[in-house]
Design a protein around this motif. Structure first.
Motif, mmCIF file in Angstrom:
data_model
loop_
_atom_site.group_PDB
_atom_site.id
_atom_site.type_symbol
_atom_site.label_atom_id
_atom_site.label_comp_id
_atom_site.label_asym_id
_atom_site.label_seq_id
_atom_site.Cartn_x
_atom_site.Cartn_y
_atom_site.Cartn_z
ATOM 1 N N SER A 58 0.806 -1.215 0.000
ATOM 2 C CA SER A 58 0.000 0.000 0.000
ATOM 3 C C SER A 58 0.843 1.271 0.000
ATOM 4 C CB SER A 58 -0.937 0.013 1.219
ATOM 5 O OG SER A 58 -1.833 -1.069 1.197
ATOM 6 N N ILE A 59 2.171 1.119 -0.022
ATOM 7 C CA ILE A 59 3.026 2.300 0.072
ATOM 8 C C ILE A 59 2.778 3.267 -1.077
ATOM 9 C CG2 ILE A 59 4.961 1.237 -1.177
ATOM 10 C CD1 ILE A 59 5.171 3.642 1.846
ATOM 11 N N SER A 60 2.521 2.726 -2.262
ATOM 12 C CA SER A 60 2.254 3.616 -3.401
ATOM 13 C C SER A 60 0.968 4.391 -3.184
ATOM 14 C CB SER A 60 2.167 2.805 -4.700
ATOM 15 O OG SER A 60 1.154 1.818 -4.612
ATOM 16 N N GLY A 61 -0.032 3.727 -2.586
ATOM 17 C CA GLY A 61 -1.304 4.396 -2.342
ATOM 18 C C GLY A 61 -1.206 5.497 -1.313
ATOM 19 N N ILE A 62 -0.474 5.232 -0.217
ATOM 20 C CA ILE A 62 -0.384 6.251 0.832
ATOM 21 C C ILE A 62 0.455 7.439 0.370
ATOM 22 C CG2 ILE A 62 1.665 5.361 2.065
ATOM 23 C CD1 ILE A 62 0.105 5.979 4.678
ATOM 24 N N VAL A 63 1.492 7.179 -0.442
ATOM 25 C CA VAL A 63 2.275 8.285 -0.996
ATOM 26 C C VAL A 63 1.400 9.127 -1.920
ATOM 27 C CG1 VAL A 63 4.195 8.876 -2.523
ATOM 28 C CG2 VAL A 63 4.500 7.131 -0.760
ATOM 29 N N HIS A 142 -8.055 16.920 12.365
ATOM 30 C CA HIS A 142 -9.309 16.542 13.026
ATOM 31 C C HIS A 142 -9.036 15.466 14.080
ATOM 32 C CE1 HIS A 142 -13.410 15.070 13.620
ATOM 33 N NE2 HIS A 142 -13.827 16.188 13.028
ATOM 34 N N PRO A 143 -9.703 15.516 15.245
ATOM 35 C CA PRO A 143 -9.469 14.528 16.309
ATOM 36 C C PRO A 143 -9.674 13.080 15.876
ATOM 37 C CG PRO A 143 -10.727 16.384 17.161
ATOM 38 C CD PRO A 143 -10.626 16.577 15.676
ATOM 39 N N VAL A 144 -10.499 12.842 14.849
ATOM 40 C CA VAL A 144 -10.754 11.460 14.450
ATOM 41 C C VAL A 144 -9.525 10.825 13.804
ATOM 42 C CG1 VAL A 144 -11.575 11.671 12.056
ATOM 43 C CG2 VAL A 144 -12.623 9.995 13.563
ATOM 44 N N SER A 145 -8.598 11.627 13.274
ATOM 45 C CA SER A 145 -7.413 11.068 12.612
ATOM 46 C C SER A 145 -6.539 10.257 13.565
ATOM 47 C CB SER A 145 -6.609 12.178 11.931
ATOM 48 O OG SER A 145 -7.316 12.688 10.822
ATOM 49 N N PRO A 146 -6.148 10.798 14.758
ATOM 50 C CA PRO A 146 -5.403 9.954 15.692
ATOM 51 C C PRO A 146 -6.237 8.805 16.241
ATOM 52 C CG PRO A 146 -5.895 12.091 16.682
ATOM 53 C CD PRO A 146 -6.217 12.196 15.227
ATOM 54 N N LEU A 271 -5.939 4.183 7.054
ATOM 55 C CA LEU A 271 -5.078 5.191 7.676
ATOM 56 C C LEU A 271 -4.612 6.243 6.673
ATOM 57 C CD1 LEU A 271 -2.868 3.044 10.075
ATOM 58 C CD2 LEU A 271 -5.105 4.086 10.470
ATOM 59 N N PHE A 272 -4.854 6.015 5.378
ATOM 60 C CA PHE A 272 -4.541 7.038 4.380
ATOM 61 C C PHE A 272 -5.252 8.345 4.730
ATOM 62 C CE2 PHE A 272 -3.724 4.090 0.465
ATOM 63 C CZ PHE A 272 -2.799 3.383 1.216
ATOM 64 N N LEU A 273 -6.473 8.215 5.282
ATOM 65 C CA LEU A 273 -7.238 9.404 5.630
ATOM 66 C C LEU A 273 -6.555 10.196 6.737
ATOM 67 C CD1 LEU A 273 -10.867 7.946 5.534
ATOM 68 C CD2 LEU A 273 -9.773 9.408 3.837
ATOM 69 N N SER A 274 -6.020 9.483 7.737
ATOM 70 C CA SER A 274 -5.293 10.160 8.812
ATOM 71 C C SER A 274 -4.065 10.872 8.268
ATOM 72 C CB SER A 274 -4.875 9.151 9.888
ATOM 73 O OG SER A 274 -6.000 8.594 10.527
ATOM 74 N N ALA A 275 -3.302 10.163 7.444
ATOM 75 C CA ALA A 275 -2.090 10.754 6.874
ATOM 76 C C ALA A 275 -2.427 11.940 5.975
ATOM 77 C CB ALA A 275 -1.319 9.691 6.089
ATOM 78 N N SER A 276 -3.497 11.817 5.215
ATOM 79 C CA SER A 276 -3.903 12.912 4.318
ATOM 80 C C SER A 276 -4.380 14.114 5.111
ATOM 81 C CB SER A 276 -5.007 12.429 3.375
ATOM 82 O OG SER A 276 -4.551 11.366 2.562
ATOM 83 N N ASP A 277 -5.063 13.875 6.229
ATOM 84 C CA ASP A 277 -5.536 14.967 7.070
ATOM 85 C C ASP A 277 -4.360 15.764 7.636
ATOM 86 O OD1 ASP A 277 -7.359 16.569 8.442
ATOM 87 O OD2 ASP A 277 -7.329 15.271 10.212
ATOM 88 N N ILE A 278 -3.294 15.067 7.992
ATOM 89 C CA ILE A 278 -2.089 15.732 8.493
ATOM 90 C C ILE A 278 -1.418 16.532 7.371
ATOM 91 C CG2 ILE A 278 0.219 15.360 9.469
ATOM 92 C CD1 ILE A 278 -0.940 12.885 10.866
ATOM 93 N N ALA A 279 -1.379 15.949 6.178
ATOM 94 C CA ALA A 279 -0.721 16.613 5.049
ATOM 95 C C ALA A 279 -1.511 17.812 4.532
ATOM 96 C CB ALA A 279 -0.503 15.609 3.913
ATOM 97 N N TYR A 280 -2.827 17.771 4.696
ATOM 98 C CA TYR A 280 -3.696 18.861 4.210
ATOM 99 C C TYR A 280 -3.680 19.986 5.236
ATOM 100 C CZ TYR A 280 -7.904 21.148 2.391
ATOM 101 O OH TYR A 280 -8.802 22.042 1.864
ATOM 102 N N ARG A 281 -3.110 21.119 4.885
ATOM 103 C CA ARG A 281 -2.849 22.193 5.846
ATOM 104 C C ARG A 281 -3.912 23.286 5.877
ATOM 105 N NH1 ARG A 281 -0.803 21.477 9.945
ATOM 106 N NH2 ARG A 281 -2.065 19.636 9.546
ATOM 107 N N GLU A 282 -5.011 23.101 5.150
ATOM 108 C CA GLU A 282 -6.026 24.155 5.075
ATOM 109 C C GLU A 282 -7.179 23.937 6.042
ATOM 110 O OE1 GLU A 282 -7.179 24.893 1.038
ATOM 111 O OE2 GLU A 282 -5.166 24.461 0.271
ATOM 112 N N GLY A 283 -7.017 22.985 6.968
ATOM 113 C CA GLY A 283 -8.072 22.687 7.925
ATOM 114 C C GLY A 283 -8.369 21.203 7.961
#
Length: 344
Positions: A58-63, A142-146, A271-283
């Motif tokens: 899944s490394i390609s997907g999460i990247v 968002h708190p749901v990510s952790p 967990l892609f959603l958690s990682a994406s939420d961290i990477a997305y800096r607009e909220g």
């Protein structure tokens, strides 16, 4: 990295396709190594599928999800994650077609897989709840990510406990396949196998970045929505290792690897959603998503629930020699894909 945005459309399509081929070939080799390491470590294919194989293939997907979220494309990042889970669940139904002895879910009975499928449903429902709650974030997370990460880790712990001390045992039939029947030998040392896995991981990760960037660029040039490109383009491409591996494993009789690797890998993909939420800096990422992405969240939950029922029911034969759950999974994915394309 090359300037992907500077490429012509034809070169962009070739780059996208080339990265897809590399992901499929190298990802398949990663899956084979993970299967051998599962036997050598004694952790079992279902558990290793959730950790080593799930993270590896899944490394390609999460990247892809992280890079697109960081570039301000939350729709593509989230739909890539959810579309990948939906596609990989459907892949199990395709694999059922290649296993002609009996329904795949009947033969590959495992209490660990039941537990992991339940955790996957929880990991799917939590993001829907996040979308429906008032917008709130801490440092744009968002708190749901952790919480998703915590649920994933708890799920891995429970899967390990289920393997060591199962309180439920599937009924053994003449068609039931066990992990002990699937061991594969390799002359290389464990260190060499792990090193090879790491090298393949790096290459597949780079290709995941290329797929994400080229997919984002193609979305703008061809006028296709990010949701469609993510759910049906980058998601399917980055899931190619799971497709090739699953069908190959089933044809070789490695049924626990097929089902355990897909369900465990889908848990990691959530967990892609958690990682994406961290990477997305607009909220909060979840409040930047359209109803189209929420639809894919619900679809993933539905497909996983149907798969779980198939694993519990263990039907021997269904229509065309496959289980009813396989028919439903293929129909749901094709129906969803057709609708998304029609909506544009």
């Amino acid at each position: 990295m090359p300037d992907i945005a500077g490429l012509g459309t034809q070169a962009l399509l070739i780059t996208f396709a080339g990265a897809a081929i590399v992901i499929a070939l190298f990802g398949t080799q990663m899956a084979r190594i993970a299967d051998i390491l599962a036997d050598r470590t004694g952790l079992g294919e279902a558990l290793v599928g959730a950790v080593l194989l799930g993270a590896g293939t899944s490394i390609s997907g999460i990247v892809t999800s992280i890079s697109t979220a960081a570039n301000g494309a939350p729709e593509l990042a989230a739909s890539n994650a959810l579309g990948g889970i939906a596609a990989q669940t459907m892949f199990l139904a395709l694999a059922d077609v290649f296993y002609r002895k009996v329904n795949l879910e009947h033969a590959a009975a495992s209490a660990v897989n039941l537990g992991q499928a339940t955790i996957l449903i929880i990991l799917t429902v939590l993001p829907i709840m996040a979308v429906m709650t008032p917008e709130f974030s801490i440092w744009a997370i968002h708190p749901v990510s952790p919480v998703l990460v915590a649920v994933y880790l708890i799920g891995l712990h429970n899967a390990h406990r289920i393997k060591l001390e199962p309180m439920w045992q599937p009924r053994q039939t003449e068609h039931t396949r066990c992990e002990d029947e699937e061991e594969e030998q390799d002359a290389r040392s464990t260190f060499m196998l792990a090193s090879s896995f790491g090298g393949l991981l790096l290459v597949v990760g780079i290709c995941g970045y290329v797929v994400g960037e080229s997919g984002l660029e193609l979305s703008g040039r061809l006028g296709i929505s990010q949701g469609v490109v993510g759910a049906l383009g980058t998601a399917v491409v980055t899931s190619l290792p799971e497709l090739v591996t699953t069908i190959a494993a089933v044809r070789q009789g490695a049924l626990q690897l097929a089902i355990g690797g897909i369900i465990g890998g889908n848990m990691f993909d959530a967990l892609f959603l958690s990682a994406s939420d961290i990477a997305y800096r607009e909220g909060s990422l979840y409040h930047a998503l359209s109803d189209r992405v929420v639809f894919w969240m619900a679809l993933v939950g539905l497909m996983t629930a149907i798969l779980l029922m198939g694993l519990l029911r263990r039907e021997r034969q269904g229509p065309a020699g496959i289980g009813w759950e396989s028919v439903l999974l293929i129909s749901l994915w094709l129906g969803a894909a057709t609708m998304q394309i029609a909506l544009g």
